[in-house]
Design a protein around this motif. Sequence first.
Motif, PDB file in Angstrom:
ATOM      1  N   GLY A  84      -5.929  12.562  -0.542  1.00 16.01           N
ATOM      2  CA  GLY A  84      -6.998  11.837  -1.215  1.00 16.01           C
ATOM      3  C   GLY A  84      -7.324  12.429  -2.566  1.00 16.01           C
ATOM      4  O   GLY A  84      -7.611  11.702  -3.536  1.00 16.01           O
ATOM      5  N   GLN A  85      -7.290  13.752  -2.667  1.00 17.69           N
ATOM      6  CA  GLN A  85      -7.592  14.378  -3.949  1.00 17.69           C
ATOM      7  C   GLN A  85      -6.455  14.174  -4.941  1.00 17.69           C
ATOM      8  O   GLN A  85      -6.691  14.005  -6.144  1.00 17.69           O
ATOM      9  CB  GLN A  85      -7.904  15.857  -3.732  1.00 17.69           C
ATOM     10  N   ILE A  86      -5.222  14.145  -4.461  1.00 19.66           N
ATOM     11  CA  ILE A  86      -4.103  13.822  -5.336  1.00 19.66           C
ATOM     12  C   ILE A  86      -4.174  12.356  -5.765  1.00 19.66           C
ATOM     13  O   ILE A  86      -3.928  12.020  -6.932  1.00 19.66           O
ATOM     14  CB  ILE A  86      -2.770  14.131  -4.624  1.00 19.66           C
ATOM     15  N   ALA A  87      -4.528  11.471  -4.834  1.00 11.37           N
ATOM     16  CA  ALA A  87      -4.696  10.060  -5.177  1.00 11.37           C
ATOM     17  C   ALA A  87      -5.783   9.891  -6.230  1.00 11.37           C
ATOM     18  O   ALA A  87      -5.629   9.116  -7.185  1.00 11.37           O
ATOM     19  CB  ALA A  87      -5.042   9.261  -3.919  1.00 11.37           C
ATOM     20  N   ARG A  88      -6.883  10.601  -6.076  1.00  8.78           N
ATOM     21  CA  ARG A  88      -7.966  10.539  -7.053  1.00  8.78           C
ATOM     22  C   ARG A  88      -7.477  10.966  -8.430  1.00  8.78           C
ATOM     23  O   ARG A  88      -7.770  10.316  -9.446  1.00  8.78           O
ATOM     24  CB  ARG A  88      -9.124  11.424  -6.592  1.00  8.78           C
ATOM     25  N   ALA A  89      -6.700  12.054  -8.478  1.00 13.14           N
ATOM     26  CA  ALA A  89      -6.180  12.534  -9.757  1.00 13.14           C
ATOM     27  C   ALA A  89      -5.258  11.508 -10.397  1.00 13.14           C
ATOM     28  O   ALA A  89      -5.271  11.324 -11.623  1.00 13.14           O
ATOM     29  CB  ALA A  89      -5.438  13.857  -9.551  1.00 13.14           C
ATOM     30  N   THR A 115       3.465  -1.345   4.000  1.00 13.46           N
ATOM     31  CA  THR A 115       2.919   0.002   3.827  1.00 13.46           C
ATOM     32  C   THR A 115       4.060   0.995   3.619  1.00 13.46           C
ATOM     33  O   THR A 115       5.034   1.003   4.379  1.00 13.46           O
ATOM     34  CB  THR A 115       2.069   0.413   5.035  1.00 13.46           C
ATOM     35  N   VAL A 116       3.913   1.826   2.604  1.00 13.93           N
ATOM     36  CA  VAL A 116       4.932   2.813   2.264  1.00 13.93           C
ATOM     37  C   VAL A 116       4.273   4.190   2.299  1.00 13.93           C
ATOM     38  O   VAL A 116       3.444   4.520   1.449  1.00 13.93           O
ATOM     39  CB  VAL A 116       5.540   2.543   0.880  1.00 13.93           C
ATOM     40  N   LEU A 155      -3.945   2.113  -2.777  1.00 15.47           N
ATOM     41  CA  LEU A 155      -3.625   3.535  -2.654  1.00 15.47           C
ATOM     42  C   LEU A 155      -4.549   4.155  -1.618  1.00 15.47           C
ATOM     43  O   LEU A 155      -5.772   3.961  -1.663  1.00 15.47           O
ATOM     44  CB  LEU A 155      -3.806   4.228  -4.003  1.00 15.47           C
ATOM     45  N   LEU A 156      -3.965   4.899  -0.678  1.00 15.39           N
ATOM     46  CA  LEU A 156      -4.739   5.602   0.348  1.00 15.39           C
ATOM     47  C   LEU A 156      -4.255   7.040   0.426  1.00 15.39           C
ATOM     48  O   LEU A 156      -3.048   7.291   0.492  1.00 15.39           O
ATOM     49  CB  LEU A 156      -4.584   4.911   1.703  1.00 15.39           C
ATOM     50  N   GLY A 157      -5.189   7.982   0.407  1.00 18.62           N
ATOM     51  CA  GLY A 157      -4.845   9.390   0.559  1.00 18.62           C
ATOM     52  C   GLY A 157      -5.663  10.044   1.648  1.00 18.62           C
ATOM     53  O   GLY A 157      -6.878   9.859   1.717  1.00 18.62           O
ATOM     54  N   HIS A 158      -4.974  10.804   2.506  1.00 18.70           N
ATOM     55  CA  HIS A 158      -5.651  11.524   3.581  1.00 18.70           C
ATOM     56  C   HIS A 158      -5.863  12.974   3.166  1.00 18.70           C
ATOM     57  O   HIS A 158      -4.917  13.670   2.778  1.00 18.70           O
ATOM     58  CB  HIS A 158      -4.807  11.468   4.860  1.00 18.70           C
ATOM     59  N   SER A 159      -7.101  13.449   3.196  1.00 19.71           N
ATOM     60  CA  SER A 159      -7.429  14.853   2.957  1.00 19.71           C
ATOM     61  C   SER A 159      -6.921  15.299   1.590  1.00 19.71           C
ATOM     62  O   SER A 159      -7.320  14.750   0.568  1.00 19.71           O
ATOM     63  CB  SER A 159      -6.879  15.704   4.106  1.00 19.71           C
ATOM     64  N   ALA A 197       0.839  -1.200   0.000  1.00 21.96           N
ATOM     65  CA  ALA A 197       0.000   0.000   0.000  1.00 21.96           C
ATOM     66  C   ALA A 197       0.872   1.248   0.000  1.00 21.96           C
ATOM     67  O   ALA A 197       1.916   1.299   0.662  1.00 21.96           O
ATOM     68  CB  ALA A 197      -0.922   0.016   1.209  1.00 21.96           C
ATOM     69  N   LEU A 198       0.425   2.244  -0.749  1.00 27.68           N
ATOM     70  CA  LEU A 198       1.070   3.551  -0.810  1.00 27.68           C
ATOM     71  C   LEU A 198       0.165   4.549  -0.099  1.00 27.68           C
ATOM     72  O   LEU A 198      -1.027   4.648  -0.407  1.00 27.68           O
ATOM     73  CB  LEU A 198       1.273   3.954  -2.268  1.00 27.68           C
ATOM     74  N   LEU A 199       0.715   5.303   0.854  1.00 27.92           N
ATOM     75  CA  LEU A 199      -0.053   6.187   1.728  1.00 27.92           C
ATOM     76  C   LEU A 199       0.376   7.629   1.508  1.00 27.92           C
ATOM     77  O   LEU A 199       1.558   7.964   1.667  1.00 27.92           O
ATOM     78  CB  LEU A 199       0.161   5.798   3.195  1.00 27.92           C
ATOM     79  N   LEU A 200      -0.593   8.505   1.182  1.00 25.95           N
ATOM     80  CA  LEU A 200      -0.313   9.903   0.858  1.00 25.95           C
ATOM     81  C   LEU A 200      -0.867  10.815   1.948  1.00 25.95           C
ATOM     82  O   LEU A 200      -2.065  10.770   2.250  1.00 25.95           O
ATOM     83  CB  LEU A 200      -0.952  10.288  -0.481  1.00 25.95           C
ATOM     84  N   PRO A 201      -0.044  11.691   2.536  1.00 23.18           N
ATOM     85  CA  PRO A 201      -0.512  12.565   3.619  1.00 23.18           C
ATOM     86  C   PRO A 201      -1.269  13.778   3.098  1.00 23.18           C
ATOM     87  O   PRO A 201      -1.308  14.061   1.901  1.00 23.18           O
ATOM     88  CB  PRO A 201       0.792  12.988   4.299  1.00 23.18           C
TER      89      PRO A 201
END
Length: 298
Positions: free
Chosen positions: A121-126, A69-70, A114-118, A42-46
Amino acid sequence: MSRPRTFVPPVGARAYALATARGEFAVIDAPVAAGAEPKGIALLLPGFTGSKEDFNPLHEALGARGYRTVAVDGRGQFESDGPEDDESAYAQEELARDVLAQAAAVGDGRPVHLLGHSLGGQIARAAVLLDHKPFRSLTLMSSGPAQISVPQQQRVKLLRDALAVLPMAGVWEAMQAMEAPEELDEGGPQDLAGQNGQEDQEDLRRRWLGTKPAQLLAAGRQLCTEPDRVDELAALPLPFHVLSGARDDTWPLPLLDDMALRLRAHRTVVEGAEHSPNTERPAPTAEAIATFWDSANS
């Protein structure tokens, strides 16, 4: 800003610079726990004003469930380099392409969760909208369908105005003087007082000073102008998870509930948490994430 319980990586995790086709990014890479069956990566985006350390409370529990998890500092965040003054370098599509490169480097040919917080999350969506094939699933944590709430937009404007006239250290001092810790939440110049005394405070200050001003300016603008792209996302053949706390001033819960319905997504509300369930209630948050990933694997 999420407040990590500690900036020290969990036992067994490695902090290093991940080499990708779009440069190097600072990561915390936590392995699958000894004896656990490996299930995926999993890739985690702050989020905005956050960093990879925001996910420190989740790594151990997710590793015990079989997931490597990365967590990554995006371009210009904390320990990942980026230009000081060029906001165009932080355009959403540029950051999304960074995520695709990170996923390729981490997954080594295998799709990753893929997981994005706040903001993450919008960058992950893009990134997923550019190319969904590198991903096995998408989790949007406390990340809504479009721009942030009006009160949070006002806070972001305060931050942008301060950055226009003060250096980063000066903005930090101004934020310390302006806000009481109990009144703070993500979305602007707030949530900056440490929970565990001076050491916590110094780590937060170090993270703030490591973040590039242009990244904050561009990210703040994105949060205040993001369009609704939920229908585009819903058309993709991916499992989705919308996770939040039981209260959120950045994207009110009815917006997140509606987004989950439109995405036909799994929905999790973490009781006792607000905008940062990853740091506020890490145990039930990790449990919900791992359970969703298990279902997405099957």
